[in-house]
Design a protein around this motif. Structure first.
Motif, PDB file in Angstrom:
ATOM      1  N   GLU A   1     -10.756   2.955  -1.959  1.00 54.18           N
ATOM      2  CA  GLU A   1      -9.671   3.736  -1.703  1.00 54.18           C
ATOM      3  C   GLU A   1      -8.647   3.110  -0.630  1.00 54.18           C
ATOM      4  O   GLU A   1      -9.568   2.774   0.604  1.00 54.18           O
ATOM      5  N   GLY A   2      -7.414   2.716  -0.592  1.00 50.22           N
ATOM      6  CA  GLY A   2      -6.791   2.114   0.560  1.00 50.22           C
ATOM      7  C   GLY A   2      -6.183   3.216   1.222  1.00 50.22           C
ATOM      8  O   GLY A   2      -5.691   4.220   0.754  1.00 50.22           O
ATOM      9  N   ALA A   3      -6.139   2.757   2.434  1.00 53.92           N
ATOM     10  CA  ALA A   3      -5.649   4.019   3.546  1.00 53.92           C
ATOM     11  C   ALA A   3      -4.398   3.130   4.586  1.00 53.92           C
ATOM     12  O   ALA A   3      -4.392   2.108   4.567  1.00 53.92           O
ATOM     13  N   ALA A   4      -3.190   4.013   4.228  1.00 55.01           N
ATOM     14  CA  ALA A   4      -2.218   3.393   4.751  1.00 55.01           C
ATOM     15  C   ALA A   4      -1.918   4.029   6.143  1.00 55.01           C
ATOM     16  O   ALA A   4      -1.300   3.466   7.132  1.00 55.01           O
ATOM     17  N   CYS A   5      -2.462   5.131   6.436  1.00 57.32           N
ATOM     18  CA  CYS A   5      -2.143   5.976   7.490  1.00 57.32           C
ATOM     19  C   CYS A   5      -3.307   6.953   7.972  1.00 57.32           C
ATOM     20  O   CYS A   5      -3.709   7.801   7.044  1.00 57.32           O
ATOM     21  N   ARG A   6      -3.958   6.880   9.147  1.00 59.16           N
ATOM     22  CA  ARG A   6      -4.986   7.764   9.495  1.00 59.16           C
ATOM     23  C   ARG A   6      -4.533   8.538  10.801  1.00 59.16           C
ATOM     24  O   ARG A   6      -4.768   7.862  11.902  1.00 59.16           O
TER      25      ARG A   6
ATOM     26  N   GLY B   1       0.853  -1.278  -0.020  1.00 61.83           N
ATOM     27  CA  GLY B   1      -0.032   0.071  -0.212  1.00 61.83           C
ATOM     28  C   GLY B   1       0.962   1.237   0.087  1.00 61.83           C
ATOM     29  O   GLY B   1       2.170   1.054  -0.244  1.00 61.83           O
ATOM     30  N   PRO B   2       0.014   2.431   0.265  1.00 64.55           N
ATOM     31  CA  PRO B   2       1.021   3.578   0.086  1.00 64.55           C
ATOM     32  C   PRO B   2       2.403   3.822   0.883  1.00 64.55           C
ATOM     33  O   PRO B   2       3.133   4.400   0.332  1.00 64.55           O
ATOM     34  N   TRP B   3       2.577   3.369   1.836  1.00 67.46           N
ATOM     35  CA  TRP B   3       3.508   3.362   2.483  1.00 67.46           C
ATOM     36  C   TRP B   3       4.949   2.649   1.840  1.00 67.46           C
ATOM     37  O   TRP B   3       6.074   2.967   2.221  1.00 67.46           O
TER      38      TRP B   3
END
Lengths: 146, 133
Positions: free
Chosen positions: A90-95, A8-10
């Motif tokens: 939407e993929g979330a890597a960090c919230r 994912g994003p990270w």
């Protein structure tokens, strides 16, 4: 907290200052301790003058019309809900951004004209201006010579 | 986070103390990172930061966000409660080479910065047609 996932994003982004940021938030300069505790949200600044009280609330990205303000029993209450959105698929890597319902109250040191309370929203900061009631303002009494 | 990134992190912050306003606290703002099919979205809370006070740089594959937040009280007002202050927000993110640093877009609204970093187009597998001799 910094959340990491191998995918994912990270995997596309690496956070360079995050750790330092958490350190700052925990041990940082005076006043920032407030940030470590999610209980006090939003953070407030309050200014007092002879004319009244000004309350600033740090509420970035909030729909100002969805924020509820009330003046009752000598206190101002700011409440609402902060939703950071997120689209389906939407993929979330960090919230890290605060989300959810909030409410904070400020004890008013004098009576205010509630119909003259004004609120503005600028750069993510909500400013509530509470003018002191005219009849409550300290009056200067002139001593008359006999 | 790799050991390498942590070391970079400390160096990064240490050098940034030499700002024009060294008395300002340097604070890492909270960040949401989400991924769509075509891009990485970075959402950052930057309350009190005006557009002119915000810098977004990409250098050597590192995206750096720096924002100077203002806190202005009313004239003649005495601050009786202080829970947030003027600060220097700073955050740095290393971009993978699978992202396109040239086409980054950013929008600042209501104290929230949204940065969109498009992914590079994957090289499509090419089919090589053998032509008969």
């Amino acid at each position: 907290m910094i959340m990491m996932s191998s995918r994912g994003p990270w995997s596309l982004l690496e956070d360079l200052v995050g750790l330092q940021g958490d350190f700052n938030r925990l041990f940082g300069d005076g006043g920032w301790r407030v940030r470590a505790g999610r209980a006090l949200y939003p953070p407030l600044n309050v200014w007092q003058s002879a004319d009244g009280l000004v309350v600033d609330a740090e509420l970035p990205g909030v729909d100002p019309s969805a924020v509820e303000l009330s003046v009752e029993d000598g206190r101002l209450t700011i409440s609402g809900e902060r939703s950071n959105g997120g689209e389906p698929g939407e993929g979330a890597a960090c919230r890290e951004r605060t989300e959810g319902k909030f409410s904070r109250s400020v004890e008013l040191p004098f009576r205010v004209n509630s119909d003259q309370v004004k609120a503005t929203y600028k750069l993510g900061v909500l400013r509530v201006t509470l003018p002191r009631a005219e009849e409550d303002k300290p009056k200067r009494i002139a001593v008359q010579a006999a | 986070m790799t050991q390498e990134a942590q070391v970079l992190d400390r160096q990064d912050v240490a050098t940034e103390v030499a700002t024009p306003e060294p008395w300002l606290a340097v604070v890492a703002p909270p960040v949401d990172v989400t991924e769509t099919k075509d891009a990485i979205q970075v959402t950052v809370d930057l309350p009190g930061v005006e557009e002119q006070a915000l810098d977004i740089d990409v250098e050597n594959g590192v995206l750096t966000l720096t924002g100077r937040a203002r806190v202005d009280g009313p004239p003649n007002g005495e601050r009786v409660l202080g829970e947030f202050d003027a600060v220097l927000y700073k955050r740095a993110l290393r971009l993978s080479d699978r992202l396109s640093a040239e086409n980054i877009t950013a929008q600042l609204k209501h104290g929230v910065l949204r940065v969109s970093i498009p992914k590079r187009e994957e090289k499509k597998a090419r089919k090589i047609v053998v032509t008969p001799a």
